[in-house]
Structures are given as C-alpha cells and as structure tokens.
Design a protein around this motif. Structure first.
Motif, PDB file in Angstrom:
ATOM      1  N   ALA A  34      -0.080   3.787 -13.036  1.00 23.58           N
ATOM      2  CA  ALA A  34       0.795   4.917 -13.338  1.00 23.58           C
ATOM      3  C   ALA A  34       0.160   6.245 -12.915  1.00 23.58           C
ATOM      4  CB  ALA A  34       1.119   4.946 -14.832  1.00 23.58           C
ATOM      5  N   ALA A  35      -1.156   6.291 -12.872  1.00 19.56           N
ATOM      6  CA  ALA A  35      -1.851   7.526 -12.517  1.00 19.56           C
ATOM      7  C   ALA A  35      -1.990   7.717 -11.017  1.00 19.56           C
ATOM      8  CB  ALA A  35      -3.238   7.543 -13.172  1.00 19.56           C
ATOM      9  N   GLN A  36      -1.645   6.711 -10.232  1.00 20.02           N
ATOM     10  CA  GLN A  36      -1.850   6.759  -8.779  1.00 20.02           C
ATOM     11  C   GLN A  36      -0.537   7.038  -8.053  1.00 20.02           C
ATOM     12  OE1 GLN A  36      -4.721   6.504  -7.123  1.00 20.02           O
ATOM     13  NE2 GLN A  36      -6.079   5.901  -8.814  1.00 20.02           N
ATOM     14  N   ASP A  37      -0.636   7.736  -6.927  1.00 22.40           N
ATOM     15  CA  ASP A  37       0.538   7.969  -6.081  1.00 22.40           C
ATOM     16  C   ASP A  37       0.876   6.711  -5.300  1.00 22.40           C
ATOM     17  OD1 ASP A  37       0.680  10.627  -6.862  1.00 22.40           O
ATOM     18  OD2 ASP A  37      -0.690  11.275  -5.274  1.00 22.40           O
ATOM     19  N   GLU A  38       2.131   6.628  -4.855  1.00 27.97           N
ATOM     20  CA  GLU A  38       2.547   5.517  -4.009  1.00 27.97           C
ATOM     21  C   GLU A  38       1.863   5.619  -2.643  1.00 27.97           C
ATOM     22  OE1 GLU A  38       4.580   2.883  -4.535  1.00 27.97           O
ATOM     23  OE2 GLU A  38       4.690   3.448  -6.653  1.00 27.97           O
ATOM     24  N   LEU A  39       1.628   4.462  -2.025  1.00 29.66           N
ATOM     25  CA  LEU A  39       1.048   4.436  -0.691  1.00 29.66           C
ATOM     26  C   LEU A  39       2.090   4.865   0.331  1.00 29.66           C
ATOM     27  CD1 LEU A  39      -1.406   3.565   1.130  1.00 29.66           C
ATOM     28  CD2 LEU A  39      -0.195   1.398   1.414  1.00 29.66           C
ATOM     29  N   ILE A  40       1.707   5.785   1.199  1.00 28.85           N
ATOM     30  CA  ILE A  40       2.582   6.205   2.291  1.00 28.85           C
ATOM     31  C   ILE A  40       2.369   5.255   3.465  1.00 28.85           C
ATOM     32  CG2 ILE A  40       3.124   8.081   3.892  1.00 28.85           C
ATOM     33  CD1 ILE A  40       1.932  10.003   1.799  1.00 28.85           C
ATOM     34  N   ALA A  41       3.432   4.665   3.955  1.00 25.37           N
ATOM     35  CA  ALA A  41       3.312   3.710   5.064  1.00 25.37           C
ATOM     36  C   ALA A  41       2.745   4.401   6.301  1.00 25.37           C
ATOM     37  CB  ALA A  41       4.664   3.087   5.375  1.00 25.37           C
ATOM     38  N   SER A  42       1.954   3.637   7.051  1.00 27.74           N
ATOM     39  CA  SER A  42       1.342   4.181   8.271  1.00 27.74           C
ATOM     40  C   SER A  42       1.438   3.155   9.382  1.00 27.74           C
ATOM     41  CB  SER A  42      -0.124   4.525   8.008  1.00 27.74           C
ATOM     42  OG  SER A  42      -0.820   4.761   9.217  1.00 27.74           O
ATOM     43  N   ALA A  43       1.566   3.651  10.589  1.00 32.47           N
ATOM     44  CA  ALA A  43       1.592   2.742  11.742  1.00 32.47           C
ATOM     45  C   ALA A  43       0.270   2.021  11.891  1.00 32.47           C
ATOM     46  CB  ALA A  43       1.906   3.527  13.014  1.00 32.47           C
ATOM     47  N   LYS A  81      -2.132   7.797   0.335  1.00 32.20           N
ATOM     48  CA  LYS A  81      -2.702   7.832  -1.010  1.00 32.20           C
ATOM     49  C   LYS A  81      -2.787   6.393  -1.506  1.00 32.20           C
ATOM     50  CE  LYS A  81      -2.790  12.340  -1.129  1.00 32.20           C
ATOM     51  NZ  LYS A  81      -4.040  13.105  -1.147  1.00 32.20           N
ATOM     52  N   GLY A  82      -2.011   6.083  -2.537  1.00 32.30           N
ATOM     53  CA  GLY A  82      -1.937   4.700  -3.001  1.00 32.30           C
ATOM     54  C   GLY A  82      -3.004   4.331  -4.000  1.00 32.30           C
ATOM     55  N   ARG A  83      -2.917   3.094  -4.457  1.00 30.46           N
ATOM     56  CA  ARG A  83      -3.855   2.550  -5.428  1.00 30.46           C
ATOM     57  C   ARG A  83      -5.236   2.397  -4.802  1.00 30.46           C
ATOM     58  NH1 ARG A  83      -0.755  -2.927  -6.414  1.00 30.46           N
ATOM     59  NH2 ARG A  83      -0.666  -2.689  -4.158  1.00 30.46           N
ATOM     60  N   PRO A  84      -6.250   2.223  -5.647  1.00 30.94           N
ATOM     61  CA  PRO A  84      -7.580   1.948  -5.080  1.00 30.94           C
ATOM     62  C   PRO A  84      -7.563   0.749  -4.136  1.00 30.94           C
ATOM     63  CG  PRO A  84      -7.770   2.462  -7.410  1.00 30.94           C
ATOM     64  CD  PRO A  84      -6.294   2.382  -7.114  1.00 30.94           C
ATOM     65  N   PHE A  85      -6.754  -0.273  -4.478  1.00 35.59           N
ATOM     66  CA  PHE A  85      -6.639  -1.451  -3.612  1.00 35.59           C
ATOM     67  C   PHE A  85      -5.202  -1.555  -3.118  1.00 35.59           C
ATOM     68  CE2 PHE A  85      -5.664  -5.847  -2.688  1.00 35.59           C
ATOM     69  CZ  PHE A  85      -6.770  -6.258  -1.965  1.00 35.59           C
ATOM     70  N   GLU A  86      -5.045  -1.516  -1.805  1.00 35.22           N
ATOM     71  CA  GLU A  86      -3.731  -1.697  -1.178  1.00 35.22           C
ATOM     72  C   GLU A  86      -3.867  -2.793  -0.130  1.00 35.22           C
ATOM     73  OE1 GLU A  86      -0.887  -0.617  -1.866  1.00 35.22           O
ATOM     74  OE2 GLU A  86      -1.086   1.273  -2.979  1.00 35.22           O
ATOM     75  N   PRO A  87      -3.226  -3.944  -0.344  1.00 36.85           N
ATOM     76  CA  PRO A  87      -3.471  -5.097   0.533  1.00 36.85           C
ATOM     77  C   PRO A  87      -3.116  -4.869   1.996  1.00 36.85           C
ATOM     78  CG  PRO A  87      -1.613  -5.496  -0.942  1.00 36.85           C
ATOM     79  CD  PRO A  87      -2.291  -4.258  -1.437  1.00 36.85           C
ATOM     80  N   ARG A  88      -2.118  -4.041   2.281  1.00 40.02           N
ATOM     81  CA  ARG A  88      -1.749  -3.883   3.693  1.00 40.02           C
ATOM     82  C   ARG A  88      -2.700  -2.967   4.448  1.00 40.02           C
ATOM     83  NH1 ARG A  88       4.058  -0.856   2.922  1.00 40.02           N
ATOM     84  NH2 ARG A  88       3.315   1.090   2.000  1.00 40.02           N
TER      85      ARG A  88
END
Length: 723
Positions: free
Chosen positions: A145-154, A592-599
């Motif tokens: 809840a404290a983290q921003d959503e991950l912005i998609a990147s090419a 941004k995103g969570r500390p761990f983002e699988p993609r």
C-alpha cells in the motif's frame, strides 16, 4: 505429477506442451492469460495464443493456472518479498541514525529497557536484542500500500513461451537431450534427469551417454525397469550403488550404502564381473575410491557368489590383497624421474589424461626434442579426446599467453572458489601456438555443417558451458565467465531465504571496487547508504521467508566494479535452507513499483553452493561508461558465523580480479570455427527471420522460425559442445 512434468518442460525449454481440452471459444480467456503472463515478464507466442484460442474457456483457465504457477517460480514471484524499510528505496536512514532510533525505542520498551541500558553501560550493544531491529515492523500488505504502481517500460523483460509438442513427446525429447549431454549437468538438471529416466528408460535412448553421472541416473531407472545396464568401468557400478542408496552419483560426497535386496546385489556383482572380465586393467580404477569399494563389498557379500570371481577381485584390490597399479601412480613415478618420453608413451593410451597433463609435460620436458614429442602425441590422439576436454585445454592455453604474473582461479565441483598467484613458468610460445592450432583444427573438423547459422549478437559473449556446474539453476542465468549487457538506469539486487529448522540470517551486501580492485565502499546492514545506493534494511530471521534488497543508480556510482554478495551471518547454509535465491532487476529512471517486480527481473538463480559467502556475478563499467555483468557463480568458504563484507573484501576482490581478467571461450569463438564452405554464419539484426530452415543460436527463440530449424538457446546451449 502431470503438473510437475509439464513444469519441468517449461523450465528447460520455454515451451508449453500442446494444451489439450474441449474445443471452444477461448480467445478472450487466452488474451487474459497473456496479460497475466506479461505481469511477471512472460508472453504467449502467436502460435500458442492461437492454439489456446480454439480451446474451451475452462481448458484455457486450467492451463493458465498451472503455467502461471510455473513461471512465477521461475522469476521468484511465488513468494512474498517484503522490505524492512517500508518505503525502500525512499527514506532509508543513515546507519547511525537508524541504530540510534532502535535504541531509543528499546529504552522506551518496558521489557527491553533494563537489558539494553546495561549493555550501553558496558559499552557493548547487541543489535539483535533491540525489539525493532531485524524483524519486519509492517505487513507485506502494508508495504504494498505504501508503494507506487510500476510504470511499464519497453525495457522490461519479456520471455516468450512457445507451443510445444504433446507432453510425452516433449518429455522424451528432453530426456534424450539431458541423458546424452556431452557436459556434466548441474544438480537440478541431474534431479530432473532422474525423473525423466524413470519414465523413459524403456523408450528411445541417446546414441551414447558420455557423462558418467548421467549414466548412473539412467542405470538406476534401467535396473528398476529390468533393462540391461550400461557399464564399462567398475566406477560405473559404484555410482549406481550410490544412486540406489540415495547418495551422490558424482562421488563428491561419501554415501552410506543401504542394505540391497538379493536381486540388486546379483545385478551389481554381475556388472563388476563383466567389466573386469572384459578388461582386467579396469581394476586399477578401484584405487581412487578404495574405501568406498570396501564399504560396498560389505553390502554386496561377494563371497556368497563364487561364480563371480572377477567381481571378487575388485574388493581384493580395495583391501590391498591384490595389486593393480593405477595410471596415476605410474605417471607419478615417471615424472619423479623426469622421464617425459615415458610419461607420453604411458598417457597415449589415455588421451583425455594426456591432454590434462600437457602443460605439466611441456614444463617438465628437458628440451625441444621432448617438447616436440609431447606436441606430436597430443596431435596424434586428439581425435580420441572428448570435445569438452579439447575446449577446456584450449581455454587453458588461451590464458597461458601471459608470460608471468597474474592470478589463477580455482573452482571445485561444488562452486567453492579461491584465487592464487600464478607462479608456473611459462609454456614456450611456439609449442603453445602449435597446440592451439591443432586444437582449433580438430574442433573445426568436428563441428557439423550447419548451412545457414543466425547468431543473436547478445549470445556472442556467452561462455561455452563446459560443465553444467558452471552455472546455477534459474532464469536468465549464464555460464561462469559470460559477459552480458546491463542496460538500465537503476540496478537492484535481491536475496530471498526461508529457514528450514533454525534461525537463519543472510546478509545481502555490495562491494564497490576501484579500477585496481581496491575497495572504495560498500553497502550492507552496517552501511545502509553509499554514493548512488541504498540498502533495504537488515532482516535477521526468516521462519516465513525474508528478503533484502540493494538499489543502485548506475549514473551516480563512482566505482568500476560492483560485486553483490550474500553472506551467511548465522544459521543454515545455502544447501540447508528450505529455499534461497538471488537475482537482479533493471529499471528505467521513471519506474517506481514494489521492491520486487517480476517483469523487471533479469536474472534469478538458486543459492545452493558450498561456502558461507555467495558471489553470483560482478558488474563492470566499460570504457564507454556502460555497464556489463560478468558471471561468477562462486562461493567462498568464509567463516562459520558472522560473515560480513568488511571482513572478506580482500579475498573477494582477489577472486573477482582473477575471473574478470581470465579469458573464457565463448560462442563467438565457436562461430569463428563454424564459418566455412558448408556453413554461412551471420549475426541476426532482429529483423524478419528467413523462410527456410536455419540453425539459430541466441538467448531466446524468436517467433516465426521455420519449424525444421535447429534452435540453440540457454536451455540447450550445451548442444554446441561437440562430442
């Protein structure tokens, strides 16, 4: 079991066995499946998407659930990655400030105040005794809840899953590839081979099984199925006995033999008897494993089988009652007498052993005539030497071009590594060059005529996998010595571990080195902030699993080398923990995103080596300012407890220097040998693939290749090694 087998195929091949189910209108569900895959960095190929679209929605959903579970595990997204500091990488305090805050909170805690005050009075503070230190102070959901959503990147990773054949066809194909591998398999691959052999032992078999450990696993399945055993040395029988006892078929670790049923004892004794009867000289192989053969004899009771006299000789040699001189003892005697011509004659009957002794023989030779004899013998027996050994020796002499100085790197079968000064006298350049030319010619002769070969430029600097043990199991993992680009503005390491039986504390650290490999600074639980980087905070126990992260802004880092490491501070080793893995992510500036983002995960590898300090890879800044990764896959012995980056930075820098400065044979080298009249090699620019069949070599399979193309990617890169 079917899920496990399907998962096994996906992990090894990135192919999904052709899905089955009722026909229907599954297009919408298939697109939703594709979108869910993309959230963890995977995607359906056009062919696989079309296949799923013609199945019923229920069949697509069933396939999606199983596949998502598999790919999530591959990327490390099957567990919850929490960070100690909830806002990481933002708002990470300075180390002193953080510790002072933990002390203040402890002094305000009625249960801890007296103990902490006493420690402060004595001038020694135990951080683990502070209630707020080392334990998550928030839930995983609160962190999200404290983290921003991950912005998609090419630049996010996209790994394509392709349509495979039926499950049985895929399993058979994978079994043939693993069993017939020309290089030793890693531990996970060997376990997978055992599963496959249990299903495929009575079906199609590879033309040969050159790797002894693979043969032991296959023999275990064949014995269970009642098929003939594949044995040509007494050690093959010893390995099979280890497999039957659930032990180590590599013979790296001792095995406690079980009590074998009478039919099994008869089969093992019959195998020993047949091997020795066919070639009594094979008795010399007993010496290397005398104690193990003695213990095996106690389980097999050879005296109860008088009809197997040759088998009894094996155990007589092990007990010292019968003489059978080993090749090594005879070689040692000749070299002690400086009889190089005699040593060459002896080793000519063991070509692989001769090649492994070439450097020693050339240095021991009394003059040019003796060195000529060594080179001539090597050229003469080269056609009888395995391709893996030829390549290993070729790489060895590639690194003997330095006349003096430098360091040697040593890595054993368990990944334990160390560096030492190279004090060997040089090999005369003319003799070395003659050997190199002969090796290149022999390897070129063995490479198949492949017609048109397309090379992904990203694979050119991947080291040839001369052993499966030169790389850990995982996603996007390259063999030791490989170099790959690290394109991104933000680099983030992660480690996850879950203790099995006792409190376990792993510490993720990063050592930052100057151009001369001297230490500049580091990031760890004792140094939460450094120029360009932050640490996510120390977690000191993992009953439910724990994660630590280090984030670096690459344009701000002042170091030339970044060396991530995982230190075992206390508790279970990497091979004891229920689960442990390391990886790294790359992100662009605005993500941004969570500390761990699988993609954003570029690599995730299992931590399963010996030693208390893991060194997965090193990042190097090139002259143009861009960063590259060179893969280490090494473990240092370390201390029994309290391993810290401050204590091991000198030994780590020595190992890193030895690997960075060592030259490895890569796909680029083999591509140079392939080029000729029968093979046209070209670097693929990423455009449309040819309409005709080709041989494609790359990190991943592109879409649209002709179905008759031969495809070599990371999963089967060992296929490039000639037999």
């Amino acid at each position: 079991m079917s899920y496990r087998l399907e998962s096994l195929v996906v992990r090894h091949t990135l192919r999904l066995p052709s899905p089955h189910g009722a026909a229907g209108q599954g297009a919408v569900a298939a697109r939703q499946f594709d979108a869910a895959l993309m959230s963890v960095g995977f995607k359906l190929s056009a062919e696989l998407l079309a296949r799923l679209s013609h199945l019923s929605e229920a069949a697509v959903v069933h396939t999606a659930r199983r596949t998502l579970r598999t790919v999530s595990e591959m990327a490390g997204d099957h567990v919850r990655h929490n960070a100690y500091f909830i806002d990481f990488p933002a708002n990470v305090p300075d180390t002193g400030e953080f510790w002072a805050r933990c002390v203040a909170e402890a002094l305000a805690d009625d249960t801890a105040r007296e103990r902490v005050a006493e420690q402060l009075a004595n001038g020694v503070l135990d951080l683990l005794g502070l209630p707020a230190y080392g334990r998550y102070q928030h839930t995983y959901e609160e962190m999200l809840a404290a983290q921003d959503e991950l912005i998609a990147s090419a630049g996010d990773r996209v790994t394509v899953l392709h349509l495979g054949q039926g499950l049985e066809e895929e399993l058979t194909s994978l079994y043939l590839a693993l069993a017939g591998s020309t290089t030793p398999l890693g531990e996970e691959d060997l376990r997978d081979l055992e599963i496959l052999a249990g299903r495929c032992a009575l079906g199609p078999q590879p033309e040969s099984i050159p790797v002894r450990e693979n043969r032991a696993v296959v023999n275990l399945a064949r014995l269970t199925a009642g098929a003939d055993l594949l044995l040509d040395t007494v050690v093959d029988v010893l390995r099979l006995a280890c497999a039957l006892s659930g032990g180590d078929v590599t013979l790296r670790e001792p095995t406690r033999f079980r009590t074998f049923p009478r039919p099994v004892r008869r089969a093992l004794l019959a195998g020993l008897d047949a091997v020795v009867a066919a070639d009594p000289a094979k008795l010399a192989d007993v010496h290397a494993y005398r104690e193990r053969f003695k213990r095996l004899g106690e389980r097999l009771h050879p005296h109860e089988h008088p009809g197997r006299p040759h088998a009894a000789e094996v155990f007589a040699v092990a007990r010292g009652e019968k003489k059978a001189r080993s090749l090594d003892s005879r070689l040692e005697e000749l070299l002690d007498a400086y009889d190089v011509p005699g040593a060459v004659r002896l080793l000519s009957s063991a070509p692989g052993r001769l090649f492994r002794a070439l450097d020693l023989l050339l240095r021991t030779a009394a003059g040019q005539e003796e060195r000529d004899a060594v080179v001539a013998a090597a050229v003469r027996v080269a056609p009888k030497v395995s391709g893996r050994v030829l390549l290993s020796v070729r790489e060895h002499f590639l690194n003997r071009e330095r006349e003096t100085g430098g360091s040697r790197i040593f890595v054993d079968r368990r990944g334990s590594g160390w560096a030492a000064p190279d004090v060997r006298p040089p090999v005369p350049a003319a003799d070395r060059d003659r050997l190199v030319a002969a090796l290149d010619a022999e390897l070129r002769r063995r490479l198949p005529a492949s017609g048109r070969v397309l090379l992904d430029p990203d694979v050119l600097d991947v080291a040839l996998p001369l052993s499966g043990r030169a790389a850990a199991a995982g996603l996007g993992v390259l063999p030791r010595g490989s170099v790959s680009a690290a394109d991104g503005e933000h680099l983030r390491f992660f480690v996850y571990w879950k203790e099995a039986r006792r409190r376990t504390d792993y510490d993720l650290s990063a050592l930052l080195l100057h151009p001369d490999y001297s230490t500049g600074s580091w990031l760890s639980y004792t140094a939460l902030r450094a120029v360009g980087g932050v640490h996510s905070g120390d977690v000191t126990e993992a009953p439910d699993g724990a994660s630590e992260f280090i984030g670096l802004s690459l344009d701000r880092v002042r170091a030339t080398y970044i060396v991530p490491q995982v230190n075992i501070y206390s508790g279970e080793g990497f091979e004891e923990a229920e689960e442990s893995f390391f990886g790294f992510m790359l992100r662009d500036g605005e993500q941004k995103g969570r500390p761990f983002e699988p993609r954003t995960v570029r690599m995730k590898s299992e931590l399963r080596g010996a030693g208390r300090v893991a060194l997965p890879l090193v990042f190097l800044r090139a002259d143009d300012g861009r960063w590259r990764a060179k893969w280490l896959h090494m473990y240092l012995r370390g201390l029994s407890s309290a391993n810290r980056v401050e204590e091991n930075h000198i030994s780590v820098s020595k190992v890193v220097r030895a690997v960075v400065e060592r030259e490895y044979l890569t796909v680029r080298y083999l591509a140079g040998l392939m080029s000729g009249e029968a093979t046209a090699v070209e670097v693929w620019d990423g455009g449309p693939v040819p309409d005709e069949p080709v041989t494609y070599v790359g990190l991943e399979r592109p879409e649209g290749l002709h179905p008759d193309s031969r495809v070599v990617t990371l999963g089967n890169l060992r296929d490039l090694i000639p037999g």
